[in-house]
Design a protein around this motif. Sequence first.
Motif, PDB file in Angstrom:
ATOM      1  N   CYS A  24      39.886  23.626  60.729  1.00 21.07           N
ATOM      2  CA  CYS A  24      39.798  25.091  60.604  1.00 21.07           C
ATOM      3  C   CYS A  24      40.494  25.588  59.334  1.00 21.07           C
ATOM      4  CB  CYS A  24      40.389  25.772  61.833  1.00 21.07           C
ATOM      5  SG  CYS A  24      39.371  25.571  63.303  1.00 21.07           S
ATOM      6  N   SER A  25      41.601  24.960  58.984  1.00 24.21           N
ATOM      7  CA  SER A  25      42.306  25.336  57.757  1.00 24.21           C
ATOM      8  C   SER A  25      41.463  25.006  56.536  1.00 24.21           C
ATOM      9  CB  SER A  25      43.647  24.612  57.682  1.00 24.21           C
ATOM     10  OG  SER A  25      44.277  24.844  56.454  1.00 24.21           O
ATOM     11  N   ARG A  26      40.868  23.831  56.557  1.00 30.28           N
ATOM     12  CA  ARG A  26      40.018  23.418  55.436  1.00 30.28           C
ATOM     13  C   ARG A  26      38.838  24.365  55.255  1.00 30.28           C
ATOM     14  NH1 ARG A  26      36.855  17.661  55.080  1.00 30.28           N
ATOM     15  NH2 ARG A  26      35.855  18.003  53.069  1.00 30.28           N
ATOM     16  N   VAL A  27      38.206  24.729  56.353  1.00 31.29           N
ATOM     17  CA  VAL A  27      37.068  25.654  56.280  1.00 31.29           C
ATOM     18  C   VAL A  27      37.538  27.017  55.776  1.00 31.29           C
ATOM     19  CG1 VAL A  27      35.346  26.904  57.646  1.00 31.29           C
ATOM     20  CG2 VAL A  27      35.707  24.462  58.033  1.00 31.29           C
ATOM     21  N   TYR A  28      38.676  27.480  56.252  1.00 34.83           N
ATOM     22  CA  TYR A  28      39.199  28.781  55.828  1.00 34.83           C
ATOM     23  C   TYR A  28      39.406  28.829  54.309  1.00 34.83           C
ATOM     24  CZ  TYR A  28      42.209  32.792  55.221  1.00 34.83           C
ATOM     25  OH  TYR A  28      42.736  33.978  54.774  1.00 34.83           O
ATOM     26  N   ARG A  29      39.817  27.723  53.704  1.00 35.00           N
ATOM     27  CA  ARG A  29      40.078  27.685  52.258  1.00 35.00           C
ATOM     28  C   ARG A  29      38.816  27.646  51.403  1.00 35.00           C
ATOM     29  NH1 ARG A  29      41.856  23.516  50.204  1.00 35.00           N
ATOM     30  NH2 ARG A  29      41.645  21.963  51.842  1.00 35.00           N
ATOM     31  N   GLN A  30      37.665  27.449  51.997  1.00 33.71           N
ATOM     32  CA  GLN A  30      36.416  27.352  51.231  1.00 33.71           C
ATOM     33  C   GLN A  30      35.961  28.733  50.752  1.00 33.71           C
ATOM     34  OE1 GLN A  30      35.378  24.225  50.462  1.00 33.71           O
ATOM     35  NE2 GLN A  30      37.271  23.820  51.597  1.00 33.71           N
ATOM     36  N   PRO A  31      35.158  28.780  49.688  1.00 32.88           N
ATOM     37  CA  PRO A  31      34.629  30.061  49.217  1.00 32.88           C
ATOM     38  C   PRO A  31      33.712  30.675  50.283  1.00 32.88           C
ATOM     39  CG  PRO A  31      33.982  28.254  47.732  1.00 32.88           C
ATOM     40  CD  PRO A  31      34.742  27.653  48.860  1.00 32.88           C
ATOM     41  N   PRO A  32      33.615  31.988  50.298  1.00 36.12           N
ATOM     42  CA  PRO A  32      32.753  32.653  51.279  1.00 36.12           C
ATOM     43  C   PRO A  32      31.312  32.123  51.214  1.00 36.12           C
ATOM     44  CG  PRO A  32      34.107  34.262  50.152  1.00 36.12           C
ATOM     45  CD  PRO A  32      34.313  32.944  49.441  1.00 36.12           C
ATOM     46  N   SER A  33      30.753  31.881  52.384  1.00 32.98           N
ATOM     47  CA  SER A  33      29.362  31.442  52.503  1.00 32.98           C
ATOM     48  C   SER A  33      28.899  31.700  53.933  1.00 32.98           C
ATOM     49  CB  SER A  33      29.220  29.959  52.169  1.00 32.98           C
ATOM     50  OG  SER A  33      29.860  29.179  53.151  1.00 32.98           O
ATOM     51  N   SER A  48      38.983  32.173  71.711  1.00 30.02           N
ATOM     52  CA  SER A  48      39.322  33.548  72.127  1.00 30.02           C
ATOM     53  C   SER A  48      40.484  34.104  71.308  1.00 30.02           C
ATOM     54  CB  SER A  48      39.664  33.585  73.620  1.00 30.02           C
ATOM     55  OG  SER A  48      38.583  33.139  74.386  1.00 30.02           O
ATOM     56  N   GLU A  49      40.373  33.956  69.998  1.00 30.76           N
ATOM     57  CA  GLU A  49      41.435  34.374  69.092  1.00 30.76           C
ATOM     58  C   GLU A  49      40.815  34.969  67.835  1.00 30.76           C
ATOM     59  OE1 GLU A  49      45.207  32.364  66.734  1.00 30.76           O
ATOM     60  OE2 GLU A  49      43.663  31.057  67.563  1.00 30.76           O
ATOM     61  N   THR A  50      41.187  36.195  67.519  1.00 26.46           N
ATOM     62  CA  THR A  50      40.725  36.814  66.291  1.00 26.46           C
ATOM     63  C   THR A  50      41.362  36.098  65.099  1.00 26.46           C
ATOM     64  OG1 THR A  50      40.569  38.918  67.431  1.00 26.46           O
ATOM     65  CG2 THR A  50      40.596  39.006  65.034  1.00 26.46           C
ATOM     66  N   SER A  51      40.563  35.828  64.074  1.00 24.39           N
ATOM     67  CA  SER A  51      41.038  35.166  62.846  1.00 24.39           C
ATOM     68  C   SER A  51      41.637  33.786  63.126  1.00 24.39           C
ATOM     69  CB  SER A  51      42.051  36.047  62.119  1.00 24.39           C
ATOM     70  OG  SER A  51      41.495  37.285  61.801  1.00 24.39           O
ATOM     71  N   HIS A  52      41.007  33.038  64.019  1.00 22.31           N
ATOM     72  CA  HIS A  52      41.521  31.723  64.408  1.00 22.31           C
ATOM     73  C   HIS A  52      41.749  30.815  63.202  1.00 22.31           C
ATOM     74  CE1 HIS A  52      42.088  28.018  66.628  1.00 22.31           C
ATOM     75  NE2 HIS A  52      41.192  27.466  65.823  1.00 22.31           N
ATOM     76  N   CYS A  53      40.753  30.665  62.344  1.00 20.90           N
ATOM     77  CA  CYS A  53      40.880  29.752  61.205  1.00 20.90           C
ATOM     78  C   CYS A  53      41.991  30.183  60.253  1.00 20.90           C
ATOM     79  CB  CYS A  53      39.546  29.622  60.466  1.00 20.90           C
ATOM     80  SG  CYS A  53      38.285  28.750  61.425  1.00 20.90           S
ATOM     81  N   GLU A  54      42.100  31.468  60.026  1.00 17.65           N
ATOM     82  CA  GLU A  54      43.182  31.968  59.171  1.00 17.65           C
ATOM     83  C   GLU A  54      44.538  31.675  59.804  1.00 17.65           C
ATOM     84  OE1 GLU A  54      44.752  36.071  57.020  1.00 17.65           O
ATOM     85  OE2 GLU A  54      43.108  36.176  58.458  1.00 17.65           O
ATOM     86  N   ASN A  55      44.662  31.895  61.099  1.00 20.55           N
ATOM     87  CA  ASN A  55      45.925  31.626  61.794  1.00 20.55           C
ATOM     88  C   ASN A  55      46.297  30.149  61.726  1.00 20.55           C
ATOM     89  OD1 ASN A  55      46.072  34.326  62.482  1.00 20.55           O
ATOM     90  ND2 ASN A  55      45.138  34.022  64.483  1.00 20.55           N
ATOM     91  N   ILE A  56      45.301  29.273  61.886  1.00 21.61           N
ATOM     92  CA  ILE A  56      45.558  27.833  61.803  1.00 21.61           C
ATOM     93  C   ILE A  56      45.988  27.463  60.382  1.00 21.61           C
ATOM     94  CG2 ILE A  56      44.461  25.545  61.885  1.00 21.61           C
ATOM     95  CD1 ILE A  56      45.112  26.771  64.642  1.00 21.61           C
ATOM     96  N   HIS A  57      45.316  28.036  59.384  1.00 25.21           N
ATOM     97  CA  HIS A  57      45.688  27.751  57.989  1.00 25.21           C
ATOM     98  C   HIS A  57      47.131  28.176  57.717  1.00 25.21           C
ATOM     99  CE1 HIS A  57      45.505  27.211  53.718  1.00 25.21           C
ATOM    100  NE2 HIS A  57      45.908  28.447  53.553  1.00 25.21           N
ATOM    101  N   ILE A  58      47.515  29.350  58.156  1.00 25.29           N
ATOM    102  CA  ILE A  58      48.882  29.840  57.945  1.00 25.29           C
ATOM    103  C   ILE A  58      49.887  28.925  58.640  1.00 25.29           C
ATOM    104  CG2 ILE A  58      50.475  31.717  58.509  1.00 25.29           C
ATOM    105  CD1 ILE A  58      48.041  33.631  58.036  1.00 25.29           C
ATOM    106  N   ARG A  59      49.581  28.526  59.868  1.00 26.38           N
ATOM    107  CA  ARG A  59      50.479  27.640  60.623  1.00 26.38           C
ATOM    108  C   ARG A  59      50.626  26.293  59.905  1.00 26.38           C
ATOM    109  NH1 ARG A  59      48.367  27.387  66.369  1.00 26.38           N
ATOM    110  NH2 ARG A  59      48.304  29.606  65.939  1.00 26.38           N
ATOM    111  N   TRP A  60      49.495  25.737  59.450  1.00 29.99           N
ATOM    112  CA  TRP A  60      49.526  24.457  58.744  1.00 29.99           C
ATOM    113  C   TRP A  60      50.314  24.570  57.443  1.00 29.99           C
ATOM    114  CZ3 TRP A  60      46.912  23.253  54.056  1.00 29.99           C
ATOM    115  CH2 TRP A  60      47.012  21.910  53.682  1.00 29.99           C
ATOM    116  N   ARG A  61      50.076  25.636  56.693  1.00 27.39           N
ATOM    117  CA  ARG A  61      50.784  25.853  55.433  1.00 27.39           C
ATOM    118  C   ARG A  61      52.299  25.979  55.680  1.00 27.39           C
ATOM    119  NH1 ARG A  61      49.432  31.273  53.379  1.00 27.39           N
ATOM    120  NH2 ARG A  61      51.150  31.741  54.723  1.00 27.39           N
TER     121      ARG A  61
END
Length: 66
Positions: A24-33, A48-61
């Motif tokens: 999810c973090s990897r996908v979040y970092r990709q350019p919009p498509s 069941s989480e708004t902005s799941h991929c963004e939240n995972i990216h922030i947690r991973w970072r």
Amino acid sequence: MNAWWSVSVCINRTLGGGQSEPLCSRVYRQPPSRWRSAFMLLMDRAFSETSHCENIHIRWRDLGGT
């Protein structure tokens, strides 16, 4: 981290991604498509989480990812 996190990291590794980054973090970092938007929407619904991929990216970072 939980089992979902571990599975996501394994999937990302299999697809040639980093050793510790969840998919999810990897996908979040990709350019919009369309595929990125579709994936992110599906993950929001699946977890069941708004902005799941963004939240995972922030947690991973915050855990030391780059």
